[in-house]
Write a protein that holds these residues in place. Structure first.
Motif, short mmCIF file in Angstrom:
data_model
loop_
_atom_site.label_atom_id
_atom_site.label_comp_id
_atom_site.label_asym_id
_atom_site.label_seq_id
_atom_site.Cartn_x
_atom_site.Cartn_y
_atom_site.Cartn_z
N TYR A 19 3.18 -7.14 -25.17
CA TYR A 19 3.77 -6.86 -23.85
C TYR A 19 4.99 -7.72 -23.59
O TYR A 19 5.14 -8.82 -24.14
N ASN A 20 5.86 -7.21 -22.76
CA ASN A 20 7.10 -7.88 -22.37
C ASN A 20 6.83 -8.69 -21.11
O ASN A 20 6.64 -8.13 -20.03
N LYS A 21 6.82 -10.01 -21.24
CA LYS A 21 6.47 -10.86 -20.11
C LYS A 21 7.47 -10.76 -18.96
O LYS A 21 7.08 -10.82 -17.79
N ASP A 22 8.74 -10.60 -19.29
CA ASP A 22 9.75 -10.49 -18.23
C ASP A 22 9.57 -9.22 -17.42
O ASP A 22 9.74 -9.23 -16.19
N LEU A 23 9.24 -8.12 -18.09
CA LEU A 23 9.01 -6.87 -17.36
C LEU A 23 7.73 -6.96 -16.53
O LEU A 23 7.66 -6.40 -15.42
N PHE A 24 6.72 -7.66 -17.04
CA PHE A 24 5.52 -7.89 -16.23
C PHE A 24 5.87 -8.70 -14.98
O PHE A 24 5.40 -8.37 -13.87
N ASP A 28 15.99 -12.26 -27.71
CA ASP A 28 15.74 -12.84 -26.39
C ASP A 28 14.48 -12.30 -25.71
O ASP A 28 14.19 -12.67 -24.57
N LEU A 29 13.76 -11.42 -26.39
CA LEU A 29 12.54 -10.88 -25.80
C LEU A 29 11.53 -11.98 -25.54
O LEU A 29 11.31 -12.86 -26.37
N ASN A 30 10.87 -11.90 -24.39
CA ASN A 30 9.83 -12.84 -24.00
C ASN A 30 8.50 -12.11 -24.17
O ASN A 30 8.10 -11.34 -23.30
#
Length: 439
Positions: free
Chosen positions: A165-170, A299-301
């Motif tokens: 999962y993408n933490k920034d989108l969460f 840069d994906l978190n």
């Protein structure tokens, strides 16, 4: 009721079909079915030495480039060796491996599933029990590589399976806690939708993801997965009346109802590219995706989270992990001694450790290796953290009857395409198991 899904135009990202998977070097060639056959030529062999060629057949395209670099480094230390590497997508690999052996073109080193896969290929595999790295194997990695008390495969890395999962989108959607129950999963999906974020990048165009990864959720969460599979074979258990499988389909429905595009239009390369470019917040895969995602979008978190199919938090707040495939050596290979030396170097040298942990970003399967948390990446770190806090669930597909997983994937594709309903899908699972249980 599952809502209709719009058929999407194939993403432009498919034009970079092998992003991060295939070599850009002049000694590598690619084609559209993700087959990469690369020959590393060694120009350093002395005239007195006879050059030998090791043919390595790999089903993990994620590490193809890194394998090329690894081979070059090995050859720089072993001037008489030339290594040919062929990497094929996981969907095509099993049939092509069979074809190679039937045609008398068997590779010297190849990848096999543990347990049932090992049983299928054991007559072609060299006994590796006397190899020096065997004593260094983490104990949990040994059973799947063992047949008649002999070791036939070398693990390359421990993998964890779950939702990436993408933490920034969460964060953008206001999701402050990773969902560990199905109800919490529904709430997280609703928040993502409300924030205008597609919840899932779902890949069902190929059979590997649905047949291996997705179905493992339901098999692994049986009270006793091995007893359940034995019951299926003996007729004392069934898919159709199994509560866990019905709950699992609730999660499948949630995923395909909330996918960013028609899941049947998304293959592996599109899954990687679309998730890396933040077209959805969640996707199903293993931590081996880390290197590909890093190449496209460093840069994906990212994080790895469970796949809750009901509201039992104790059952669902876990990931699945172990060694999915092992390296085996063909027992009739003319260069099997050189192949053994190569695997020993890979598993016991400082260079091999560096490739396994830093380049492949694998969780090392040997007690003699350590993984720097900053180097193996956040996905592998999450897998290790989950495993440290509670026992991981297993990768159960290597206990399936031979060839069953892709067939389960095909059946699930029909469900996702609205060609069958839930009752018909589970009945098809039962028919497939019954027809293949003795294989």
């Amino acid at each position: 009721m599952r809502k209709d899904l719009l058929v999407s135009i194939v993403s432009l990202s498919s034009l970079i079909l092998f992003a991060g998977c295939a070599s850009n070097d002049s000694d590598a060639s690619n084609n559209s079915n993700e087959n990469t056959n690369s020959e590393i030529t060694n120009n350093n062999a002395t005239e007195e030495e006879e050059t030998v060629t090791i043919q390595l057949f790999n089903n993990k395209v994620e590490i193809h480039d890194e394998l090329l670099d690894l081979a070059r480094e090995y050859q720089s230390e072993n001037s008489h060796v030339r290594i040919e590497i062929e990497s094929l997508s996981a969907d095509d690999y099993p049939s092509q491996l069979t074809t190679k052996f039937s045609a008398g073109e068997s590779p010297d080193i190849f990848r096999v599933l543990g347990h049932s896969g090992l049983e299928t290929w054991v007559e072609y595999l060299e006994d590796l029990s006397d190899q020096p790295w065997v004593d260094n194997m983490i104990e949990s990695t040994k059973p799947a590589a063992t047949f008649d008390d002999k070791i036939y495969g070398m693990p390359l890395g421990i993998e964890g399976l779950g939702y990436i999962y993408n933490k920034d989108l969460f964060d953008e959607a206001g999701i402050t806690e990773v969902p560990t129950t199905f109800t919490e999963m529904e709430e997280a999906v609703a928040k993502l939708n409300e924030a205008g974020i597609s919840p899932f990048v779902s890949s069902f165009a190929e059979t590997f993801n649905p047949g291996f990864f997705a179905t493992n959720n339901a098999f692994a969460k049986q009270e006793d997965p091995s007893a359940f599979m034995e019951g299926l074979s003996e007729g004392t258990a069934s898919f159709t009346d199994n509560e866990i499988f019905n709950q699992w389909l609730d999660l499948i429905d949630l995923e395909i109802d909330n996918a960013h595009k028609d899941p049947m239009s998304i293959g592996y390369s599109e899954q990687v590219t679309d998730f890396a470019t933040e077209q959805g917040a969640i996707t199903l895969s293993t931590n081996s995706l880390q290197s590909l995602l890093d190449e496209i979008n460093p840069d994906l978190n990212l994080g790895m989270m469970p796949m809750p199919l009901n509201d039992d938090e104790h059952l669902n707040d876990r990931l699945f992990s172990n060694v999915p495939f092992y390296w085996g050596i063909h027992n009739e290979s003319e260069v099997k001694e050189e192949a053994k030396e190569f695997l020993t170097w890979l598993s016991m040298s400082e260079a091999g450790e560096r490739y396994i942990t830093e380049e492949f970003k694998h969780i090392p399967p040997f007690t003699t290796m350590e993984a720097d948390s900053e180097l193996i990446g956040p996905l592998a770190n999450d897998v290790q953290q989950y495993a440290n806090e509670k026992p991981s669930l297993a990768l159960e597909w290597n206990k399936f009857p031979t060839g069953l997983a892709p067939q389960l994937g095909s059946a699930l594709q029909k469900y996702v395409s609205y060609e069958s309903d839930r009752e018909e899908l589970l009945a098809e699972f039962q028919r497939l198991w019954d027809s293949m249980k003795d294989q």
